[in-house]
Design a protein around this motif. Sequence first.
Motif, PDB file in Angstrom:
ATOM      1  N   SER A  51       0.811  -1.217   0.000  1.00 61.26           N
ATOM      2  CA  SER A  51       0.000   0.000   0.000  1.00 61.26           C
ATOM      3  C   SER A  51       0.843   1.264   0.000  1.00 61.26           C
ATOM      4  O   SER A  51       0.370   2.331  -0.396  1.00 61.26           O
ATOM      5  CB  SER A  51      -0.941   0.009   1.206  1.00 61.26           C
ATOM      6  OG  SER A  51      -1.823  -1.082   1.150  1.00 61.26           O
ATOM      7  N   THR A  52       2.093   1.171   0.426  1.00 63.01           N
ATOM      8  CA  THR A  52       2.962   2.348   0.453  1.00 63.01           C
ATOM      9  C   THR A  52       3.526   2.689  -0.928  1.00 63.01           C
ATOM     10  O   THR A  52       4.098   3.754  -1.104  1.00 63.01           O
ATOM     11  CB  THR A  52       4.135   2.154   1.441  1.00 63.01           C
ATOM     12  OG1 THR A  52       4.996   1.114   0.968  1.00 63.01           O
ATOM     13  CG2 THR A  52       3.638   1.836   2.843  1.00 63.01           C
ATOM     14  N   ALA A  53       3.359   1.798  -1.907  1.00 64.36           N
ATOM     15  CA  ALA A  53       3.927   2.018  -3.237  1.00 64.36           C
ATOM     16  C   ALA A  53       3.289   3.198  -3.968  1.00 64.36           C
ATOM     17  O   ALA A  53       3.958   3.874  -4.749  1.00 64.36           O
ATOM     18  CB  ALA A  53       3.797   0.755  -4.088  1.00 64.36           C
ATOM     19  N   ALA A  54       2.021   3.444  -3.736  1.00 65.69           N
ATOM     20  CA  ALA A  54       1.314   4.552  -4.401  1.00 65.69           C
ATOM     21  C   ALA A  54       0.095   4.927  -3.565  1.00 65.69           C
ATOM     22  O   ALA A  54      -1.037   4.594  -3.922  1.00 65.69           O
ATOM     23  CB  ALA A  54       0.903   4.164  -5.811  1.00 65.69           C
ATOM     24  N   LEU A 124      -2.415   1.656  -9.508  1.00 60.45           N
ATOM     25  CA  LEU A 124      -1.313   0.889  -8.933  1.00 60.45           C
ATOM     26  C   LEU A 124      -1.498  -0.553  -9.386  1.00 60.45           C
ATOM     27  O   LEU A 124      -2.544  -1.158  -9.138  1.00 60.45           O
ATOM     28  CB  LEU A 124      -1.332   0.961  -7.406  1.00 60.45           C
ATOM     29  CG  LEU A 124      -0.388   0.014  -6.653  1.00 60.45           C
ATOM     30  CD1 LEU A 124       1.072   0.276  -6.999  1.00 60.45           C
ATOM     31  CD2 LEU A 124      -0.632   0.142  -5.143  1.00 60.45           C
ATOM     32  N   VAL A 125      -0.509  -1.114 -10.073  1.00 58.93           N
ATOM     33  CA  VAL A 125      -0.559  -2.500 -10.526  1.00 58.93           C
ATOM     34  C   VAL A 125       0.063  -3.379  -9.441  1.00 58.93           C
ATOM     35  O   VAL A 125       1.185  -3.117  -8.993  1.00 58.93           O
ATOM     36  CB  VAL A 125       0.193  -2.684 -11.865  1.00 58.93           C
ATOM     37  CG1 VAL A 125       0.214  -4.150 -12.279  1.00 58.93           C
ATOM     38  CG2 VAL A 125      -0.441  -1.825 -12.954  1.00 58.93           C
ATOM     39  N   GLN A 149      -3.585   5.974 -16.048  1.00 53.63           N
ATOM     40  CA  GLN A 149      -2.168   6.248 -15.846  1.00 53.63           C
ATOM     41  C   GLN A 149      -1.641   5.258 -14.808  1.00 53.63           C
ATOM     42  O   GLN A 149      -2.156   5.210 -13.684  1.00 53.63           O
ATOM     43  CB  GLN A 149      -1.961   7.672 -15.333  1.00 53.63           C
ATOM     44  CG  GLN A 149      -0.521   7.972 -14.975  1.00 53.63           C
ATOM     45  CD  GLN A 149      -0.361   9.269 -14.208  1.00 53.63           C
ATOM     46  OE1 GLN A 149      -1.332   9.945 -13.867  1.00 53.63           O
ATOM     47  NE2 GLN A 149       0.876   9.607 -13.905  1.00 53.63           N
ATOM     48  N   VAL A 150      -0.634   4.481 -15.151  1.00 50.34           N
ATOM     49  CA  VAL A 150      -0.006   3.586 -14.187  1.00 50.34           C
ATOM     50  C   VAL A 150       0.960   4.427 -13.364  1.00 50.34           C
ATOM     51  O   VAL A 150       1.937   4.959 -13.893  1.00 50.34           O
ATOM     52  CB  VAL A 150       0.727   2.418 -14.881  1.00 50.34           C
ATOM     53  CG1 VAL A 150       1.502   1.586 -13.867  1.00 50.34           C
ATOM     54  CG2 VAL A 150      -0.270   1.555 -15.640  1.00 50.34           C
ATOM     55  N   VAL A 151       0.669   4.571 -12.062  1.00 50.39           N
ATOM     56  CA  VAL A 151       1.511   5.396 -11.200  1.00 50.39           C
ATOM     57  C   VAL A 151       2.599   4.592 -10.515  1.00 50.39           C
ATOM     58  O   VAL A 151       3.602   5.159 -10.071  1.00 50.39           O
ATOM     59  CB  VAL A 151       0.671   6.180 -10.166  1.00 50.39           C
ATOM     60  CG1 VAL A 151      -0.225   7.190 -10.873  1.00 50.39           C
ATOM     61  CG2 VAL A 151      -0.137   5.262  -9.284  1.00 50.39           C
TER      62      VAL A 151
END
Length: 179
Positions: A51-54, A124-125, A149-151
């Motif tokens: 969850s911290t990735a984006a 977020l993938v 948009q892939v963030v």
Amino acid sequence: MSARTNTGASDAVRRLTRWAEDFPEPGVSFADLTPVFADPVAFRAVVHELSTAAPDADTIASVDARGFLLGGGVGLTLGAGVLAVRKSGKLPPPVLSESYQLEYGASTLEIPADAIDLSGRRVLVVDDVLATGGTLEATARLVESAGAQVVAVCVVLEIAALGGRRRLEKYPLSSVLTV
């Protein structure tokens, strides 16, 4: 760069991952994360770390099938919607599809073509394992083709020797554990 801020998550993944040699075919070493998901403390730590990735993502694209488990948890944690990226033939038409090569074959991923408007969404993938990168690269292309948009891209386990990170260089990429 790899996310390693949560040593509890990475330690749990290292400790609980079961490796199956020559599965699903000779020469492939399969990382089974089922024991990680079954352990409530480990699963919670992994979902928190992913969850911290984006934290600003509004949609989680989770890849069939183990990614569904992770994507649901990340979506709940972030208050984001979840897009199930399915294997071919699992969704009614019309669908958007993307074919790609696996380390041991070929596959196609699909999302609904008109049931979900992804235009402008920040995605977020999420998936369980990054090996050669084909599945995650195809997922990113698929959601971008729908206007999103892939963030960022994040995984639980990255197998560095297989070089998948190179295929995803245009995205911020994090992994709970790199082996």
